[in-house]
Design an enzyme around this catalytic site. Structure first.
Site, PDB file in Angstrom:
ATOM      1  CE  LYS A  19      -2.814   2.859   3.285  1.00  0.00           C
ATOM      2  NZ  LYS A  19      -3.805   2.946   2.309  1.00  0.00           N
ATOM      3  CE  LYS A 120     -17.688  -4.001  -2.812  1.00  0.00           C
ATOM      4  NZ  LYS A 120     -19.080  -4.054  -1.914  1.00  0.00           N
ATOM      5  CG  HIS A 649     -23.614   5.449  -0.544  1.00  0.00           C
ATOM      6  ND1 HIS A 649     -23.763   5.644  -1.621  1.00  0.00           N
ATOM      7  CD2 HIS A 649     -22.392   4.972  -0.299  1.00  0.00           C
ATOM      8  CE1 HIS A 649     -22.791   5.876  -2.318  1.00  0.00           C
ATOM      9  NE2 HIS A 649     -21.718   4.762  -1.621  1.00  0.00           N
ATOM     10  CG  HIS A 702     -12.812   4.578  -5.565  1.00  0.00           C
ATOM     11  ND1 HIS A 702     -12.416   4.306  -4.400  1.00  0.00           N
ATOM     12  CD2 HIS A 702     -14.370   4.302  -5.504  1.00  0.00           C
ATOM     13  CE1 HIS A 702     -13.296   3.824  -3.494  1.00  0.00           C
ATOM     14  NE2 HIS A 702     -14.466   3.797  -4.180  1.00  0.00           N
TER      15      HIS A 702
END
Length: 766
Positions: A19, A120, A649, A702
């Site tokens: 990361k 997903k 949401h 994103h």
């Protein structure tokens, strides 16, 4: 002798090294050589941890996403990324993020490329980059990255088993951008795969793991024919192929899976335990059977004695043809339990992370190969852990169970239908047409994270912590007022994670320090652990929202995470049905909703981002899940008065096929991700009249790209063709915690400007 192997290992590093390397590279602080060196170090560490296995996976490591890596392997990155990029790595990250590292810090991005759609991975919280297909799609073998990693592993002395996503699942997971029949591309794709398998054979590979998780879904005749066609062609390859399935049972695909011309079959023996004996009977005697006996999706210790009781007879029957492994890739669990120094010792004794799951696999293998006496001490320790958890008084709460048993269905219904509520709410809120809002979170700056850590470590007291958080809330409110947003949020500075924050205030939850799991790219989450019955001892958000509302005359939303998302984004206890745990969560959230309303909060948002994620992989199983999931949401939300507006949401999943269930939730407003998928969600409204208000996300949070005002107007114009203007909101796709303020400001400013333009157009039309 039984053979041990692993389907995949976590990529991120035990302390999220990947990361931090990725984000430093994207900021321009590290060059490509430093990034790739981090990958080499992590791969070497991962292989060494798996060195005791008979076969070590290679190709499971990725710098962003393994499906995106497959697109690279078959030369199928989006054309817009390839045409804009000057290097392969730049094209890779343009497809993933919509911007390359060199331009991240520029005020005006010179590579404003749309990222690939993200959704997903089956029913997990991992996100993959959706492959794109068109009539012009052509595949070409490009296995250099896989071959180089294979050479690394072999040079380090490992018996390597390359791991690749199967061609049929790759097509199934992708989307046609021009209505081209995806299966028309199969022959070309399979020919590409055949070349890759030949290259692996030339590199000395004996076994290749080919993942076809599509086999645990419902397949029509065309897709089953595609599997037969693909694997008949690939059977000519000189390498042995292990066809790998996971996440569920095979059911009507069981005979197909057993008869495909491959060298071995992997069955998820955790989720398909009832099919083990059927597969043993069906599988030809020439094939290997791999059983996924260790749960790769949850963190509870396996009951090793029960596993041995089940598979010892199978081992006696199959002998060397039996392989054992985790049920799926260990990508979905944290890396090492031994790193946890603050976890409650009793609860820690019940757990197993990735490294411990490999230990469990080794114990089972030793018991099968050398007898149970060879691992008697390990089996005894495992039995003590299982018994400890079963007998712990901390797991069951009689009062919680009685409250669930006494529930009346009427508690899940609003007082009046939506149309009546909408009029009452508008009279009170007086919002303009196309009201603007955000999803909840604002950037989590270094100062915010530092303050939370100081408070967590006891270096500052609550009064100082509260003062710092109030300052951040004040800044967020002023920022939104200056932008002229209509419905504000407090920014969630006090929240480390939308699930962990709430779980830390509920009975029945436990938390790790380093239990990180990759969600997508560099984004990692630390799922809480539900070990017992859930209840809320005290209010969780009321004081923060009350303070935020005191700073402005505009409505401030109370922000909560819904029960289904709390469930699906946690590691959940496996000693009772998930539906029962979800009901307990719903009651805890309901208590918070009612306290927010008492405190004067006019709008309450209950996020259910993971509603679809929990959907069973087979449509025939959907209704049962949707019944209890929708009821749990309604139970959490619907105790309020008509004038209190309930929002929810959802993001980054395919929602069109469950739109009726979403409507049944009866939220006054739903904000939902649509921009990265080009408003595909709105297609469903041609045939389904969504009854309540909806805010289709107008820009992709994103990606660091700044949306153009004209782009947002175009998206809302498209939305207005499906949803009446009076029921449309304008908002981003998701929360903004992962973005920088210098990205958030121009994006939201563009959104507000677009909303005002839409209102002007509405007036002109009138």
């Amino acid at each position: 002798m039984v053979t041990t192997h692993n389907l995949g290992y976590p990529r991120i590093g035990s302390r999220r090294e990947l990361k931090f390397a990725l984000e430093a590279y994207w900021r321009g602080e590290k060059d490509l050589d430093m990034l790739t060196h981090t990958g080499e170090v992590l791969r070497a560490q991962n292989w060494q941890k798996q060195a005791a296995l008979d076969l070590v996976p290679v190709g499971d490591f990725s710098f962003y996403d393994h499906v995106l890596d497959t697109s690279v392997m078959v030369s199928n990155l989006p054309a817009r990324a390839q045409q804009t990029a000057s290097t392969p790595w730049q094209a890779y990250f343009l497809a993933a993020r919509g911007r390359d590292a060199a331009s991240d810090n520029e005020q005006h991005c010179r590579h404003n490329v749309a990222a690939a759609e993200m959704t997903k991975w089956f029913d997990t919280n991992y996100h993959y980059l959706v492959p794109e297909f068109s009539e012009a799609t052509r595949f070409e073998a490009n296995a250099e990255l896989l071959l180089s990693q294979l050479a690394e592993a072999c040079a380090q002395g490992h018996n390597a088993k390359p791991v690749i996503l199967g061609p049929v699942s790759y097509l199934w997971l992708g989307k046609s951008k021009d209505n081209t029949d995806k299966l028309a591309l199969l022959d070309d794709l399979v020919a590409c795969y055949a070349q890759i398998l030949d290259q692996l054979a030339n590199a000395g590979v004996e076994w290749v793991q080919i993942d076809e998780p599509v086999l645990v879904t419902e397949l029509d005749a065309q897709w089953t024919h595609a599997l037969n066609q693909a694997y008949f062609s690939l059977s000519k390859s000189p390498v042995k192929t292990l066809l790998t399935t996971y996440f569920g049972p095979l059911r009507d695909n069981l005979q197909l899976a057993c008869e495909l011309p491959v060298s071995g079959l992997h069955l998820d023996a955790v989720n398909a335990a009832d099919e083990i004996n059927k597969v043993v009977d069906w599988l030809p005697s020439t094939k290997v059977l791999s059983l996924g006996i260790i749960n790769g999706r949850n963190i509870w210790r396996s009951h090793l004695t029960e596993i041995l009781d089940r598979i010892e007879p199978i081992h006696q029957r199959l002998q060397d043809r039996l392989w054992i492994a985790p049920s799926c890739s260990l990508l979905h669990v944290p890396i090492d339990l031994q790193l946890e120094q603050k976890l409650d010792p009793e609860i820690k004794f019940w757990l197993a992370f990735a490294d411990q799951k490999l230990d469990e696999l080794s114990i089972i293998a030793s018991a099968l190969n050398h007898g149970r006496d060879s691992v008697a001490e390990a089996l005894a320790d495992n039995a003590r852990a299982i018994s400890s958890r079963q007998q712990s008084s901390r797991v069951n709460n009689l009062a919680v169970k009685q409250r669930c048993e006494q529930l009346e269905p009427v508690l899940a219904e609003r007082q009046s239908p939506y149309a009546a509520r909408a009029d009452i709410q508008q009279q009170k809120l007086k919002l303009p047409a196309f009201p603007t809002t955000t999803i909840g979170s604002f950037p989590q700056t270094a100062d915010i994270r530092r303050t939370r850590k100081l408070y967590r470590d006891g270096a500052i007291d609550f009064a100082e912590y509260q003062q710092d958080m109030h300052r951040e809330i004040n800044l967020a409110i002023k920022f939104q007022e200056q932008l002229d947003l209509d419905v504000l949020v407090h920014g969630e500075a006090e929240r480390n994670d939308m699930v962990e924050y709430f779980g830390s205030q509920l009975d029945g939850y436990a938390f790790s320090e380093l239990g990180w799991v990759q969600s997508y790219g560099s984004r990692c989450v630390k799922p809480p652990i539900i070990f017992g019955d859930i209840q809320r001892p005290k209010t969780m958000t009321v004081d923060w929202i009350r303070y935020a509302q005191s700073l402005t005359q505009r409505p401030v939303k109370g922000m909560l995470t819904g029960p289904v998302t709390m469930l699906n984004w946690s590691f959940v206890r496996d000693d009772q049905p998930r539906s029962e745990t979800c009901l307990q969560l719903a009651l805890a959230i309901r208590d918070e909703v009612l306290d927010l309303e008492k405190a004067g909060t006019q709008i309450i948002q209950i996020d259910e981002a993971a509603l679809r994620e929990g959907l069973p992989l087979r449509r025939s199983d959907w209704q049962s899940y949707l019944d209890w999931a929708v009821f749990s949401f309604k139970l959490s939300a619907n105790g309020v008065r008509d004038e209190t507006q309930i929002h929810t949401h959802m993001c980054y999943s395919e929602f069109n096929d469950i739109i009726e269930a979403i409507a049944a939730m009866d939220a006054d407003v739903i904000t939902i991700e649509t921009s990265r998928s080009d408003m595909e969600l709105l297609d469903v409204f041609r045939d389904f009249e969504y009854p309540n208000a909806i805010g289709p996300g107008v820009y992709d949070i994103h990606s660091p790209n700044t949306p153009e005002v004209s782009q947002i107007i175009d998206l809302m114009t498209l939305a207005a063709q499906r949803i009446p203007n009076e029921r449309l909101w304008i908002n981003p796709d998701c929360g903004l915690k992962t973005r920088r303020w210098e990205e958030v400001h121009p994006a939201l400013a563009a959104m507000v400007e677009a909303a005002k333009s839409c209102r002007q157009q509405l007036v002109k039309a009138a």
